[in-house]
Every structure is written in C-alpha cells, then in structure tokens.
Write a protein that holds these residues in place. Sequence first.
Motif, short mmCIF file in Angstrom:
data_model
loop_
_atom_site.label_atom_id
_atom_site.label_comp_id
_atom_site.label_asym_id
_atom_site.label_seq_id
_atom_site.Cartn_x
_atom_site.Cartn_y
_atom_site.Cartn_z
N LEU A 165 -87.93 -57.59 -38.83
CA LEU A 165 -87.05 -57.54 -40.00
C LEU A 165 -86.58 -58.96 -40.32
CD1 LEU A 165 -85.05 -54.37 -39.02
CD2 LEU A 165 -87.02 -54.57 -40.52
N TYR A 166 -85.87 -59.08 -41.44
CA TYR A 166 -85.45 -60.41 -41.85
C TYR A 166 -84.22 -60.85 -41.08
CZ TYR A 166 -88.91 -60.13 -45.43
OH TYR A 166 -90.11 -60.04 -46.07
N MET A 167 -84.42 -61.90 -40.28
CA MET A 167 -83.33 -62.42 -39.44
C MET A 167 -82.20 -62.99 -40.29
SD MET A 167 -84.49 -62.43 -36.18
CE MET A 167 -85.99 -62.53 -35.22
N ASP A 168 -82.55 -63.47 -41.48
CA ASP A 168 -81.52 -64.11 -42.31
C ASP A 168 -80.92 -63.16 -43.35
OD1 ASP A 168 -83.92 -64.05 -43.58
OD2 ASP A 168 -83.95 -66.14 -44.18
N LEU A 169 -81.19 -61.87 -43.17
CA LEU A 169 -80.48 -60.88 -43.98
C LEU A 169 -79.59 -60.07 -43.04
CD1 LEU A 169 -83.17 -59.44 -46.45
CD2 LEU A 169 -81.51 -61.23 -46.86
N GLU A 207 -78.19 -55.32 -45.53
CA GLU A 207 -79.14 -55.82 -46.53
C GLU A 207 -80.57 -55.45 -46.16
OE1 GLU A 207 -76.72 -59.77 -48.12
OE2 GLU A 207 -78.05 -59.91 -46.39
N PHE A 224 -82.79 -53.06 -48.43
CA PHE A 224 -84.05 -53.61 -48.93
C PHE A 224 -85.21 -52.64 -48.69
CE2 PHE A 224 -87.95 -56.01 -47.86
CZ PHE A 224 -88.22 -56.53 -49.10
N TYR A 225 -85.32 -52.16 -47.45
CA TYR A 225 -86.44 -51.26 -47.15
C TYR A 225 -86.29 -49.93 -47.88
CZ TYR A 225 -88.67 -54.55 -44.15
OH TYR A 225 -89.34 -55.66 -43.71
N ARG A 279 -84.96 -49.50 -50.88
CA ARG A 279 -85.32 -49.70 -52.29
C ARG A 279 -86.81 -49.91 -52.48
NH1 ARG A 279 -81.62 -53.99 -53.59
NH2 ARG A 279 -80.02 -52.88 -52.45
N VAL A 280 -87.42 -50.61 -51.51
CA VAL A 280 -88.84 -50.85 -51.61
C VAL A 280 -89.61 -49.52 -51.58
CG1 VAL A 280 -90.76 -51.62 -50.17
CG2 VAL A 280 -88.95 -53.21 -50.77
#
Lengths: 313, 372
Positions: A86-90, A94, A98-99, A101-102
């Motif tokens: 996953l995104y470390m900077d989110l 978030e 994100f996932y 909504r995608v």
Amino acid sequence: MSLIIDHIDKSFDAVQALSRIDFEVQDGELFGLIGPDGAGKSTLFRIMASLLVPDAGRCIMHGYDVVDDYREVRKIIGYMPGRFSLYMDLSVEENLAFYARVFGTSVEENYDLISDVYEQIAPFKRRLAGKLSGGMKQKLALSCALIHRPRVLILDEPTTGVDAVSRREFWDMLKKIQGQGITIVVSTPYMDEAEMCDRVALIQKGRVLEISDPSIPRDGDDTQLFSLRSNRGVYAYLERVRSMEGCKHAWLFGDQLHVTPKSKDNAEKMKSVMDSWDDPSLQWKPILPSIEDRFMGLMEQESEEHSTNGERI
Amino acid sequence: MRILLTLLVKEFKQIFRNRLMLPIIFVIPVVQMILLTYAASLEMKGISMAVVDQDYSQASRLLVSRFEGSPFFEISLTTSDYQKAVRELTRDRVDVILHMPHEFEKRLYSEKETDLQLVVNAINATEAGLVNAYCTRILFDYNTQVRAEWFGLEGSGRQTTLEMIPRYWYNPLLDYKIYMFSGILVIIVTMIGMLLTALNLVREKEMGTTEQINVTPIRKYQFLMAKLIPFMIIALFELAFGLMIGRLLFGLPIEGSLGLLFLFTCIYLLVVLGIGLFLSTISNTQQQLMFLAFFFMITFILMSGVFTPAESMPLWAQKINLVNPVAYFMKVIRMILLKGSGFRDISREFFSLCFYAMVILTLAIANYRKTT
C-alpha cells in the motif's frame, strides 16, 4: 467451485518454479497452502491474482480464466501480496478510501465486511501507512483487499513477520471473513497454522505433495510417534536423540520433541537409553500424529528422494 | 473518469506530501535561472589585458587609452618586457597580450602602416574568439581615428571607407541574458517534467505498490495518465513562473502569443514526459532510471543549441536533432518570445512534436506491463 487450478507449470529461465499444480477450492472454503520459503507459493499466488501468466495449464476463478478474462477476475478477487504494497505516504483512511473508489464502491458501503478488522486500526486512521507496525500494516492490507467485497480472497503469507498474538488474531479474523461467504486461499510457511484451514495443500519445490483435511485424525501409520518433554527443556536433547541409532527423525515442536523411531522395537530401546540420562522429569509417551508431523515426514521423505536421485545422476 | 480522478487526487496528495517537492518546484528553478543566466555568460567583461609597450609614443598611448576606455578590457599589467607578459599569460593571470613593438609610431607615420601583435589565451576557444572580435573592433576604430586626425582626411578630402553598422534584429542590444534565459527555462521545464514523472513511476515499482494497483480494475492508460497529468501541470506552472521571473529580473521580452507558447509547451511536455514514462517502464530501480534519464537529458540539452546555435552544428548532428525534442522547443521558445513568431512559423515543429508525442506515448503504454 471457486477456484480450479489445472496442471499449472511455470519456470523462470532454468528454474522450474511450479510443476503440474492441480487442485480445486470449494465455495466458502478456507484453503491453506503450506510450504517452506522458495517452494513456489508466491509464484502460484501471482498466477491466481492474474499478475503472472503460467507456461502451461489453466487457472479458473469462478468460471473466469485468469489469463483470458483477467479483467473480470480482477473484479472478483482481493489480493494481498506477501510484501506490504500500500502507499506508505498515504494515511490509513486515505489508502482504504482510494482502493474503495478505484473499485467503484465506498468505505461506507462495505463497512460491515471490514469492521472487525478495521476497528482495530481505526484509532490510527490519520497515521501514514508507512508508520504503522507490522501487525497493523497487515490489518490495513487485509481491509484494502476486502473493501470491494471480493468473492475470493488471496492472501500471500499474511502472517509472515507478525508476532504470535497478532497471528492468532489474524486467523480469527479470517474465520469471520469466511463466515461472510468469502472463499479464502492463504499461504504460510508456518506448519502450526495448517490446523486453522479447512483443507491444506503441502507444497515443496514447486510440487504439491499432499492435500489433506487437518480435522481428520490420522492413524494407521506403521511407525509410531512419540513426544518427549522435560522440565529442563528438550532443546538440549535434540541432537542427542537424533544421533541415537533407532531414531528415524526428531523435530522440535514448541516445548517438546516429536520423535519417530525406525520401528516399534527401536522405541523400546530408545526409552531404555533415555532412562540412563538421569533426568526424572523426562516424559516419553506415544501421541497421535498431527498434520504438522505428517507434513514434516512427507517433506523429509521428498528431499531424501531428491538427494538420492541426485546422487544417482 | 472516476478512476482517473481518484488516481489524480492520490498523486497530488503524494506529491505535496513530499517535503522536497516544494523546494524542487520553487527554489531550484529560481536559483538555476538566476545563477545560470549570469554564469553562462556569452558576453565578456573585464578581460584582463597585459600591455607590452616598447614604443612609449603618442600613438601607442592613444591605442592603450582606447582599450582602457572599453568596458570589456581591464589593463592589469603595463610593461616593456614581452617575456614578463608571456609569463603572466601562461600563469593564466591575463587573457590577452597587446604588444606594440619599438618604432610603432614611426612606422605608422612614415610607412603608413605598422605592426602590432595580439596574443590571445585560447584555452577556451569561444572566449578567445570573443576577445579577438572585441580587439579587432577597437583597432578598427583606432585606425579610423588615426587616419582622420593625423593624415587630415576629414572634410572635403574624406577617403571613402565602408563602415558597417550592424542592426541586431530581435535582440537589438545583443543582450545575451535574454537568449540564455529562454534556454535555461527550457532546461528547467524539461528536467522537472522528465525526471519527476519517471522517478515517480519507478518509485511505485520499487516500493511494490504496483503489485497492488495491478490487480485493480485500473487500466494501463489511466494509470499512466495519472502519472502524466500532475507533472504536466507542474511543468506548465514552472514555465509561467519562469516567464514571470524572466520578465521581472531580466526584462525578458514576450513578443509572441503566450497562448501559443503554452499550447506548444503542452505538446512538448507530452513528448518529454512520454520519454520519461518510457524510460521508467524499462528500468526497475530509481538508480537505473537516473542514469538513463541523465544520459538522454544531457545529450538532448547540449545538442539542442542552448549555448551554440544548432544550425551551425555538423549536418549529422542536425540529423540527430530531428529526434531531439529539446532542440524543437529551444528553437520555438526563442522564436515566440524574441521574434514574435505565429503559429504558421512554428507549424512544422508543432506537427513534428505531435507525431513524436503519439509515437512515444504509444510505446510507453505498450511497454508498461500489468501482467508478466
């Protein structure tokens, strides 16, 4: 049928990573894949997740071929890679949003499915994912893999690098998710986690050695299994037991040794040798083999066969 | 559309969460624009000159005073010992030696011609050429003055001479800064665009986040577009920001249409970002990518005519420049800003880049694999 793996082969350059993998997973089943590092588990999982194309064979997910209908497959699976992806900077929320909504859904819509898992990390929802502990990262990854309500959940070594308590919790959560009707395919290098699955495939060197149901007790083994305990701790005895003449193999299982003698007579002999060790707390008793014992035996056998084959060539 | 929007929101969040991003966008370009514009000067001031005067005459003093009066020269040594001046030159303390031999004035009077020697340090050939050009100009003026004053050629008896007074179009004061600045602006827009885009995508690969993205319904083109658009916006902003600084600090003229410039820049960025994306599809680590990107960027920039006009390069180099997007932009930005060129003047470059963008973006998308 949730998943059909049909004669899958995959090799990387000269290395045969998977050969003739063949099994099926029922709807709603919790199916485990157990094997040591490098056995080919991740390769197989990446094929199931439509990230890797097999050299031969087919993988069918709810009627969709993972190669030809990969787009459909990606809608119905939830995949959690072995490495945190996953995104470390989110932040926690978030990433989840994100996932969601995608996949064209929202966190609210499927919150019931992830609530058990997510509630444990919800207090840290504004924290960046990179700053979470190992166990919390796993829970977040599981939440993200579940947020679009997949029909099949594919978890590649979700408990590797997680402490014993979190591992236990993780399996409890998987049981709950299974209760929601989601099929789960999970891999692990830990033998003791085999008991948590409905069925388990033992995989080594790219081949499935056996598929079994851990809840059915095994007997009829011609060689018997013994456990050895001691208040002094059994680790000190491991090498001594292994070097005994009548010992076929001995493994450390938690706080005890599981010993398989070469035959019944040998068991008697070993017992008498141990009596001479002058440890009154030593306990030697026959036990029923668990699935772990069975796998350890199978793996030992397998590697012995391989090495003797190797010598012959 | 929903997916693309979600991806864009995510990209912007990540970009601005990166602590280094704001300095990269604001500070670095300003420093480069100011520093490089002044440093990469094609104009020379304070050329250090050694005067070897072995004549000590009125004529020689007049010539020296001509050089003294020029803003370009600084006389750092006056001597009658030629060897001493040469030593200074070899130690790199003077750039040029003006040598007026004995009987300089006498021969000028009697023979109506005389010799003098200029020794120019040509370690830097461009610099030497400029020094020579400045000296020649001063000597020409001196010549005219001497003829007029001493040989009385003023008034009726005026000798016909051809004097060239050049008029420099599009940059009448030959202000090199305007020329340099537009070039440096191109470099900055290119660097920001190509590097940031490419690094961003490779970083996702390195972190393993693509593994998770790849099992989602996100399509390749959506993912790549979400990488392209934010950096395109940033690069366009960089152009606007740079133009503003140029206008304020260097009086950069904007003769042509800004709309046209931005339109052209959009197409240019598609090419440059496309190259960045393509490079990132073939590299697995940020390190690999940096080497690749720097190779292309430095080659492109140095060949683009930022310092020397691309038209004076050898023919083969000009052929290579056909695939050098920076060369197109370098030419067009100067045409629009300094010359005020319209769409028809730059249409060849415009359509060439459109075609280029299509090719490179197709390559990048085709080469980016979600499945192996």
